[in-house]
Design a protein around this motif. Structure first.
Motif, mmCIF file in Angstrom:
data_model
loop_
_atom_site.group_PDB
_atom_site.id
_atom_site.type_symbol
_atom_site.label_atom_id
_atom_site.label_comp_id
_atom_site.label_asym_id
_atom_site.label_seq_id
_atom_site.Cartn_x
_atom_site.Cartn_y
_atom_site.Cartn_z
ATOM 1 N N TYR A 64 20.423 -8.125 0.169
ATOM 2 C CA TYR A 64 19.170 -7.375 0.204
ATOM 3 C C TYR A 64 19.404 -6.124 1.043
ATOM 4 C CZ TYR A 64 14.353 -6.102 1.425
ATOM 5 O OH TYR A 64 13.179 -5.421 1.619
ATOM 6 N N THR A 65 19.103 -4.958 0.471
ATOM 7 C CA THR A 65 19.288 -3.680 1.156
ATOM 8 C C THR A 65 17.931 -2.999 1.314
ATOM 9 O OG1 THR A 65 21.491 -3.398 0.200
ATOM 10 C CG2 THR A 65 20.437 -1.436 1.061
ATOM 11 N N PHE A 66 17.720 -2.406 2.483
ATOM 12 C CA PHE A 66 16.435 -1.749 2.726
ATOM 13 C C PHE A 66 16.635 -0.502 3.581
ATOM 14 C CE2 PHE A 66 17.248 -4.799 6.035
ATOM 15 C CZ PHE A 66 16.854 -4.174 7.203
ATOM 16 N N ASN A 92 13.717 2.515 0.214
ATOM 17 C CA ASN A 92 14.625 1.779 -0.664
ATOM 18 C C ASN A 92 14.543 0.291 -0.356
ATOM 19 O OD1 ASN A 92 16.766 0.945 -2.345
ATOM 20 N ND2 ASN A 92 18.220 1.179 -0.659
ATOM 21 N N LYS A 93 14.316 -0.504 -1.399
ATOM 22 C CA LYS A 93 14.383 -1.960 -1.314
ATOM 23 C C LYS A 93 15.118 -2.442 -2.552
ATOM 24 C CE LYS A 93 10.057 -2.512 1.274
ATOM 25 N NZ LYS A 93 8.676 -3.076 1.254
ATOM 26 N N ALA A 94 16.272 -3.080 -2.349
ATOM 27 C CA ALA A 94 17.100 -3.473 -3.492
ATOM 28 C C ALA A 94 17.692 -4.859 -3.267
ATOM 29 C CB ALA A 94 18.217 -2.455 -3.713
ATOM 30 N N ASN A 118 13.899 -2.461 -6.427
ATOM 31 C CA ASN A 118 12.484 -2.803 -6.549
ATOM 32 C C ASN A 118 11.582 -1.635 -6.165
ATOM 33 O OD1 ASN A 118 10.167 -4.570 -6.795
ATOM 34 N ND2 ASN A 118 10.093 -4.556 -4.568
ATOM 35 N N ASN A 119 12.001 -0.883 -5.149
ATOM 36 C CA ASN A 119 11.182 0.225 -4.655
ATOM 37 C C ASN A 119 12.107 1.283 -4.078
ATOM 38 O OD1 ASN A 119 9.082 1.806 -3.833
ATOM 39 N ND2 ASN A 119 8.429 0.508 -2.136
ATOM 40 N N PHE A 120 12.356 2.324 -4.848
ATOM 41 C CA PHE A 120 13.289 3.355 -4.426
ATOM 42 C C PHE A 120 12.727 4.714 -4.834
ATOM 43 C CE2 PHE A 120 17.808 5.215 -5.012
ATOM 44 C CZ PHE A 120 17.696 5.863 -3.786
ATOM 45 N N PHE A 121 12.296 5.505 -3.845
ATOM 46 C CA PHE A 121 11.746 6.823 -4.154
ATOM 47 C C PHE A 121 12.034 7.803 -3.020
ATOM 48 C CE2 PHE A 121 8.334 4.968 -1.639
ATOM 49 C CZ PHE A 121 7.924 6.033 -0.858
ATOM 50 N N VAL A 122 11.948 9.088 -3.361
ATOM 51 C CA VAL A 122 12.099 10.185 -2.401
ATOM 52 C C VAL A 122 10.951 11.152 -2.627
ATOM 53 C CG1 VAL A 122 13.526 12.101 -1.609
ATOM 54 C CG2 VAL A 122 14.606 9.969 -2.336
ATOM 55 N N SER A 123 10.321 11.575 -1.532
ATOM 56 C CA SER A 123 9.208 12.519 -1.604
ATOM 57 C C SER A 123 9.468 13.668 -0.636
ATOM 58 C CB SER A 123 7.889 11.823 -1.259
ATOM 59 O OG SER A 123 6.836 12.767 -1.162
ATOM 60 N N ILE A 124 9.334 14.914 -1.130
ATOM 61 C CA ILE A 124 9.581 16.101 -0.298
ATOM 62 C C ILE A 124 8.372 17.021 -0.392
ATOM 63 C CG2 ILE A 124 11.081 18.081 0.130
ATOM 64 C CD1 ILE A 124 13.315 16.571 -1.291
ATOM 65 N N ASN A 125 7.789 17.310 0.756
ATOM 66 C CA ASN A 125 6.689 18.266 0.844
ATOM 67 C C ASN A 125 7.246 19.566 1.422
ATOM 68 O OD1 ASN A 125 4.438 19.688 2.473
ATOM 69 N ND2 ASN A 125 3.301 18.297 1.144
ATOM 70 N N SER A 126 7.095 20.652 0.668
ATOM 71 C CA SER A 126 7.630 21.950 1.079
ATOM 72 C C SER A 126 6.488 22.948 1.225
ATOM 73 C CB SER A 126 8.640 22.450 0.031
ATOM 74 O OG SER A 126 9.013 23.778 0.294
ATOM 75 N N ARG A 127 6.403 23.560 2.399
ATOM 76 C CA ARG A 127 5.373 24.571 2.639
ATOM 77 C C ARG A 127 5.963 25.716 3.460
ATOM 78 N NH1 ARG A 127 0.502 22.399 4.512
ATOM 79 N NH2 ARG A 127 1.065 20.377 3.602
#
Length: 231
Positions: A64-66, A92-94, A118-127
């Motif tokens: 299990y990787t997190f 990340n949860k794998a 199961n849950n792997f995402f990247v979010s970038i807010n640029s301002r």
């Protein structure tokens, strides 16, 4: 009569030696540790795993990787001739099912298997990092707006292939250190962009650019240093 006694004595000695050797072999086999618990750190996160020896050549590993990165800020990041403040979130949860193949008597191994992200995402807010001045006009960061870019690989099954140095199940000592190097093939993520303020008209124009950019992120590297305890 003496010959019979002598033959009996010889037979008894041979049988005793053989029986003693069998006991030693059984004891040695019982002392062979076939299980291990491991804790790892690296890319793509922290991990915990259970390893089981199948035979002299193969191990099976369940892991299990997190990883979680929340509101990580990078200020004055240069984008072309402009600077922007970035706010990054990642998760990340794998779950992993891996097999080790040991082609030699050394601790080198080939690893193959798969992972379920199961849950792997990247979010970038640029301002904008500062207010924008155009002649006598000053535009605040809030009015200028921001871009919200997201990439999501969640609910993906990825094949894995790699190599390892060090035993997944320590042999001589109960504790052992090993290194895993490999890659997961995840495919392209679901990507999106949303814009606010004066950047809103550019949202549609940037959507294809963002998608093409993330299409190159099909392979996720794996580089982990692991401490294992065998039992």
């Amino acid at each position: 009569m003496k010959i019979k006694n002598y033959l009996f004595l010889v037979f008894f000695c041979i049988t005793s030696i053989s029986f003693t050797q069998d006991i030693k072999d059984d004891f040695k086999q019982e002392k062979t540790r076939k299980n291990a618990i491991g804790f790892s750190v690296g890319l793509p996160g922290y991990g915990i795993e259970y390893a089981r020896s199948l035979n002299d050549k193969f191990n099976i590993r369940l892991g299990y990787t997190f990883f979680n990165l929340k509101d990580y800020e990078i200020n004055d990041f240069k984008i072309n001739d402009d600077t922007a403040n970035l706010l990054i979130n990642a998760n990340n949860k794998a779950y992993e099912l891996l097999f080790d193949y040991k082609p030699f008597t050394s601790s080198f191994r080939l690893t193959f298997g798969m992972a379920y992200f199961n849950n792997f995402f990247v979010s970038i807010n640029s301002r904008a990092s500062d207010e924008l001045n155009i002649g006598d006009i000053t535009i605040s960061e809030e009015k200028y707006g921001y871009n919200q870019i997201e990439a999501d690989w969640s609910s993906s099954i990825a094949p894995y292939i790699g190599i390892g140095f060090g035993r997944s199940i320590p042999k001589r000592n109960r504790l052992g250190i090993s290194l895993d190097i490999g890659a997961y093939y995840l495919g392209s993520p679901n990507s999106s962009i949303s814009s606010t303020g004066l950047l809103s008209p550019s949202e549609e124009l940037n959507r294809d650019t963002i998608k093409e950019g993330f299409d190159d992120f099909k392979i996720i590297p794996n580089l982990k240093l692991k401490l294992a305890y065998s039992f």
